[in-house]
Enzyme design. Sequence first.
Site, PDB file in Angstrom:
ATOM      1  N   MET A 198       0.734  -1.019  -0.042  1.00  0.00           N
ATOM      2  CA  MET A 198      -0.074   0.255   0.276  1.00  0.00           C
ATOM      3  C   MET A 198       0.656   0.980   0.272  1.00  0.00           C
ATOM      4  O   MET A 198       2.128   1.558  -0.455  1.00  0.00           O
ATOM      5  CB  MET A 198      -1.013   0.764   0.750  1.00  0.00           C
ATOM      6  N   CYS A 199       0.806   2.158   1.265  1.00  0.00           N
ATOM      7  CA  CYS A 199       1.377   3.190   0.918  1.00  0.00           C
ATOM      8  C   CYS A 199       0.816   4.617  -0.301  1.00  0.00           C
ATOM      9  O   CYS A 199       0.023   4.307  -0.804  1.00  0.00           O
ATOM     10  CB  CYS A 199       2.706   3.201   0.800  1.00  0.00           C
ATOM     11  N   GLY A 200       0.552   5.479   0.574  1.00  0.00           N
ATOM     12  CA  GLY A 200       0.016   6.686  -0.229  1.00  0.00           C
ATOM     13  C   GLY A 200       0.786   7.647  -0.815  1.00  0.00           C
ATOM     14  O   GLY A 200       1.551   7.964   0.549  1.00  0.00           O
ATOM     15  N   ARG A 254      -4.227   4.061   3.393  1.00  0.00           N
ATOM     16  CA  ARG A 254      -3.503   3.971   2.279  1.00  0.00           C
ATOM     17  C   ARG A 254      -2.393   2.969   2.979  1.00  0.00           C
ATOM     18  O   ARG A 254      -1.425   2.355   2.819  1.00  0.00           O
ATOM     19  CB  ARG A 254      -2.587   4.196   0.794  1.00  0.00           C
ATOM     20  N   ALA A 304       2.276   8.896   3.063  1.00  0.00           N
ATOM     21  CA  ALA A 304       1.886   8.243   4.682  1.00  0.00           C
ATOM     22  C   ALA A 304       2.110   6.559   4.406  1.00  0.00           C
ATOM     23  O   ALA A 304       1.594   5.157   3.042  1.00  0.00           O
ATOM     24  CB  ALA A 304       0.061   8.387   4.346  1.00  0.00           C
TER      25      ALA A 304
END
Lengths: 266, 361
Positions: free
Chosen positions: B1-3, B30, B171
């Site tokens: 994920m991660c944003g 995320r 994020a």
Amino acid sequence: MNNNGEEEIREVIIDAKDMEYRELNEKIHEVINKNPNLKKIILKNVLGQRFIGNGIEKKDLTIEIHGVPGGDLGMFMSGPTIIVYGNTDHAPGNTMDDGTIIIHGNGGDVTGHSMRGGRIFVRDNVGYRSGIHMKEYMDKFPVLIIGGTAKDFLGEYMAGGLILVLNIDSEGNDLGKIKGKMIGTGIHGGAIYIRGDIDNSQLGVAADIKEFTEEDREKIKTYIEEFCSIFNLGDEIKKKLIESQYTKIAPISKRPFGRLYTQDLR
Amino acid sequence: MCGIIGFISKKKRPISGDKIAIALDSLKERGNGQGSGYVGYGIYPKYKDSYALHVFLNNTPDYYEIISKVKDTLEKYGKVIKDEEIPTNGEILKKEFIPWRFFYDFHSSYRDIENDLMVNMVMEINDKIDGAFVFSSGKNLGVFKASGWPMEVAEFYKLDQYKGYMWLAHARYPTNTKGWWGGAHPFNILNWSVVHNGEITSYGTNKRYVESFGYKCRMLTDTEVVAYIFDLLIRKHKLPVEYALSAIAPKFWKEIDLMEEDERKIYESIRMTYGGAVLNGPFAIIVGTHEGMVFMNGDVEKNNTMIGITDRIKLRPLVVAEKDDLVFVSSEEAAIRRICPELDKVEMPDAGMPVIVKMEK
């Protein structure tokens, strides 16, 4: 008023502005549970909230979304109609069982991920790996109809159902040569119909170009008609779409990977 | 994920840091609250010609000793003109590290090699000084990061008090390595900053490759190596940016075989020369710089640039949008519309094809 003296609410408007996705989805389920005769939920100012419409089974319900919903729209949904006035994020229709999703805009990556039934109509384009893992079983037959174009890996590992790519813009003008690559990588069921010519080099492993027959045309005709009526495209465009040349892509054989790990066996 | 999200004003309009925080907040799903971070370009106009070093200091009673060790290293080649604790709101996050900043000038005799010296000093501090980690070392820019949710980290660093014409943010949802302050993004070296969603599965190869040029990976996260690769390929080797990007997200051999001879030779050479710089695995990254760069057609860009690119089979999302002088790159369209509801254009770039945004001339 019904027999119990309660008001029969048929339509509910929810303003989703600055609402967290859990709160919004709980609210949606709450109004459905409270109002058995509910026919329509209108969601305003939607922005990035995920999982809208998840697992809802109420067949005669329409959820209208104004804005840009977050990922996994209509996941596990079985029956309702979702209409989106905006683009969607990743995986609208993820593992949906039945119902309809209509997108007046673009679908994100993996649109129609693992669909097992129902239909998705996308007016414009979809991202990578749309229709990945679609499957069919007995009377369950998922259909993904894309008005514009699809990015690479369309119908990846597809096991059933139908994908139709019309290759037009929102006004019905032709978009020209299809760019998508690795189409149908790992496909072992179902069929992909793309309006226009596809070169063999654009196919992924296990995919093959099959003859587009009049029977195929008959099969996609109803979906074209419905697409045109949903997105207000005139008879001329409808006629063009129905009479166009399509490329049919289907598995090279029933079990393209049957011998992947057992090449030495006969 | 991660944003991830970044934006740039092509007119160099200064924009307050709370905007990027609002946008990143809508990508918080995320991440998981174990790392958020920001970088702003143009935030230190008063010290714009000095290096601004942001350093994490172990939060121990003798942290002053760590500061003097860092100063000793820096003052071998120049002068610390100002140093102070980065203003924070200690009520928001537990201060696992004390974020400190140094504004620093090299002695004039080192002008021609100051970037190289700075890289060396950053590596030396991160490698040799216990309890000190330099996480930002460019001019007129600053990274602000910590373990926490996007809004917590923004409020902790009082981001609304900075104005920049380009911001990148991240994020984090840590996957392969632990979540800690130094492991939050952006990763920075000199004027290069990188935010990344994905995994660099070729990390071992890439780490060995950059370490053979003197870089040292000490932040325990794969993305660190990406910042060093950009510094190596574009600043040190002066590769035109498109070629450098095709080194990290290479053309498939199948595609190279179909090219005209001249082009084919170039892409073959890149793949063969820069095999160690290939980023394998899923990624979507945004890179910011005002290092300057050369383009394939010979154009030279001395100003600020923002680049967005994904891996070549598009295993992570990336959306690009425009509104007047603003260009946005993000994991999700909704995050962009959170701070800019009406957009002129929204699109999804093709896999492995960079989006390069330059300042208006």
